[in-house]
Design an enzyme around this catalytic site. Structure first.
Site, PDB file in Angstrom:
ATOM      1  N   HIS A 137       1.461  18.818 -41.670  1.00 32.05           N
ATOM      2  CA  HIS A 137       1.575  18.284 -40.308  1.00 32.05           C
ATOM      3  C   HIS A 137       3.042  18.016 -39.966  1.00 32.05           C
ATOM      4  CE1 HIS A 137       0.147  15.359 -37.051  1.00 32.05           C
ATOM      5  NE2 HIS A 137       1.418  15.008 -37.216  1.00 32.05           N
ATOM      6  N   GLU A 138       3.769  17.358 -40.866  1.00 33.68           N
ATOM      7  CA  GLU A 138       5.166  17.015 -40.592  1.00 33.68           C
ATOM      8  C   GLU A 138       6.059  18.255 -40.582  1.00 33.68           C
ATOM      9  OE1 GLU A 138       5.616  14.232 -39.366  1.00 33.68           O
ATOM     10  OE2 GLU A 138       3.712  13.368 -40.015  1.00 33.68           O
ATOM     11  N   HIS A 141       5.811  19.835 -37.258  1.00 34.03           N
ATOM     12  CA  HIS A 141       6.713  19.222 -36.277  1.00 34.03           C
ATOM     13  C   HIS A 141       8.109  19.820 -36.400  1.00 34.03           C
ATOM     14  CE1 HIS A 141       4.109  16.356 -34.455  1.00 34.03           C
ATOM     15  NE2 HIS A 141       3.981  15.561 -35.505  1.00 34.03           N
ATOM     16  N   HIS A 147       1.927  17.367 -31.057  1.00 33.91           N
ATOM     17  CA  HIS A 147       0.541  17.036 -31.379  1.00 33.91           C
ATOM     18  C   HIS A 147      -0.427  17.791 -30.469  1.00 33.91           C
ATOM     19  CE1 HIS A 147       2.272  13.153 -33.140  1.00 33.91           C
ATOM     20  NE2 HIS A 147       1.762  13.833 -34.150  1.00 33.91           N
TER      21      HIS A 147
END
Length: 396
Positions: A137-138, A141, A147
Site C-alpha cells: 500500500h505504501e 503511494h 486512496h
C-alpha cells in the site's frame, strides 16, 4: 472492464503524506469528452513517476523483522509489474525507508525530484505497518497512487459524509483512470476509518471487504498501466489474464488461475466440486496460511464448483470456524467470486452476523471459484452448500 490509478497531478498535493476487464475507457467515457485528451496530457506532464520505473531506495535503520516484510513487498510488486527496485543511498532520486518501531506506516505520494518536491529524497515509514500488504500500500503511494476512496467517481459506489480533509475526493483533472473502482483494493480504507457511518458502500455486502490488505489483481494492473508496462509480444492469456511485464513468457493471472496462460489449477490446496441440479450438497474445507516465495502475506485455498453449461451455480455458507471477524477481514475470510467481472474482488465474509452469511450467492461463472484465504497458521474451516439451477440471474 475499465481503467484507475490515483496518481498525482498538482504540486500542492504531491508533497503530502498518505497513510495507510482489461479494456480501457474511451475518451468519451469521462466527463469532458475531447478535453480528456488535454487532461491526460496534463497529467502525464505534471505526473510524479519514478524515472525508468525504478525505485531507488535505502534503509534509514535496521529493524530486521520489518525489513523482511519490506523485502517481501518489493518482491511482490516486482513479480507483478515492470517496476524495478535498486538499493542505492546515493542516487539523486531515492526513497529513504524507515523500519524502526518508532516510525509510522505512511509514505509521500509520488517520486522525489519531480512535481512532488525539488529534493531528490523522500521518505516512507514502515515500522507500524502490520503486514506485507500494508507495505505494498505504501509503495503504491510512492509510485503515485492515491486512496481508492478518494477517486473522483467514488460517489457512485460510496456514501461519504466525513468532513475529514483526507477523505475528500480528488478532482477529475488530477487523476487518470486505469481500472474499475474496487471495494477490495489494497488502497481502500475500512468503512469506519473516519468514524462509524462516515463512509459506507451503497452495496452493503461490501462493508467488510473495505480495508483489506490482500493485494488484488487490479491493484497491480493499474500500476502497470500508469507506468506503461508491457511486452512486445502478447501471449494468449486465458480467464482475464494478461502478459506479465515482469516476465513476458508468462501471464499475470486473476486469483484462482495459475500456469503460464492462466488456464491451470494449483496442484495443492485446490478442490474440484461438481454441482447437481436442484439438490444441495454440503462440503467442509479446511484452510490455513502457508509460506510462498512471492506473497502478499496471505495464502489461499481455492474451490472450483462446476455445473452444466449455461446453468446458474448457487452457493450458501453454513459455517465458519476459527475465522476472525474484523473490519476488512484482515486475518482470514471467504470470497465467493460471483460478481460479473471475476477479476474484481467480490464481497468477502468473515463474520457470522453479517448479511452475506447464509445468503444464497448466484453465479453464471462456470466454474465459480471460492477463495479461502488466511494469514493465520492455525487451521480454519468453511462449510457451504452448493447446487446448480437453470434460472436466469442478474449479476450482483
Amino acid at each position: 472492464m475499465t481503467r484507475v490509478v490515483h496518481i498525482i497531478g498538482a504540486a500542492f498535493l504531491l508533497s503530502s503524506y498518505a497513510y495507510c476487464g482489461l479494456s480501457r475507457f474511451n475518451e468519451h467515457d469521462i466527463e469532458g469528452g475531447d478535453s480528456y485528451k488535454r487532461v491526460k496530457r496534463e497529467f502525464e506532464r505534471l505526473g510524479s513517476k519514478w524515472l525508468g520505473g525504478t525505485i531507488n531506495y535505502y534503509y534509514a535503520d535496521n529493524n530486521n523483522s520489518v525489513k523482511e516484510k519490506v523485502k517481501s513487498a518489493i518482491a511482490y510488486i516486482a513479480n507483478h509489474t515492470c517496476i524495478k527496485f535498486n538499493e542505492d543511498p546515493t542516487h539523486w532520486q531515492r526513497l529513504k525507508i524507515f523500519t524502526s518501531e518508532l516510525s509510522h506506516c505512511r509514505s509521500t505520494i509520488g517520486a522525489p525530484g519531480t512535481r512532488s518536491g525539488s529534493a531528490g529524497e523522500l521518505s516512507m515509514e514502515t515500522g507500524w505497518c502490520a503486514n506485507i500488504g500494508s507495505i505494498v500500500h505504501e509503495f503504491s503511494h510512492s509510485l503515485g497512487r492515491y486512496h481508492e476512496h478518494t477517486r473522483p467517481d467514488r460517489d457512485n459506489s460510496l456514501k461519504v459524509t466525513s468532513t475529514d480533509y483526507e477523505a475528500r475526493p480528488r478532482p477529475w483533472g488530477m487523476t487518470t483512470m486505469y481500472g474499475p473502482f474496487e471495494h477490495g483494493s489494497i488502497m481502500m480504507y475500512h468503512s469506519s476509518n473516519y468514524g462509524v457511518g462516515k463512509m459506507e458502500p451503497y452495496d452493503m455486502e461490501y462493508k467488510n471487504t473495505m480495508g483489506s490488505r490482500r493485494v488484488t489483481f487490479y491493484d497491480m494492473y493499474k500500476i502497470n498501466q500508469y507506468y506503461g508496462c508491457g511486452c512486445s509480444t502478447q501471449l494468449e492469456c486465458k480467464n482475464g489474464g494478461y502478459t506479465s511485464p515482469s516476465d513476458c513468457s508468462r501471464c499475470n493471472c486473476p486469483k484462482g488461475f495459475f500456469g503460464k496462460l492462466c488456464n491451470e489449477r494449483r496442484q495443492q490446496d485446490s478442490y474440484e466440486l461438481k454441482a447437481t441440479y436442484g439438490r444441495w450438497q454440503t462440503q467442509t474445507i479446511s484452510f490455513n496460511y502457508k509460506p510462498e516465495p512471492v506473497s502478499d502475506g496471505f495464502y489461499s485455498t481455492f474451490v472450483y464448483i462446476t455445473g452444466e453449461a449455461n446453468s446458474t451455480i448457487e452457493i450458501t455458507m453454513e459455517g465458519l470456524e476459527n475465522v476472525i471477524c474484523t473490519a476488512g477481514c484482515t486475518w482470514n475470510g471467504v470470497e465467493i467470486k460471483s460478481r460479473e467481472d471475476s477479476r474484481i474482488t467480490s464481497p468477502v465474509m468473515c463474520c457470522k452476523d453479517e448479511p452475506l452469511y447464509k445468503k444464497v450467492f448466484k453465479s453464471l461463472h462456470n466454474p465459480t471459484i471460492i477463495e479461502l484465504y488466511s494469514k493465520e497458521t492455525a487451521p480454519s474451516t468453511a462449510t457451504f452448500k452448493y447446487r446448480f439451477m437453470n434460472d436466469k440471474i442478474v449479476f450482483g
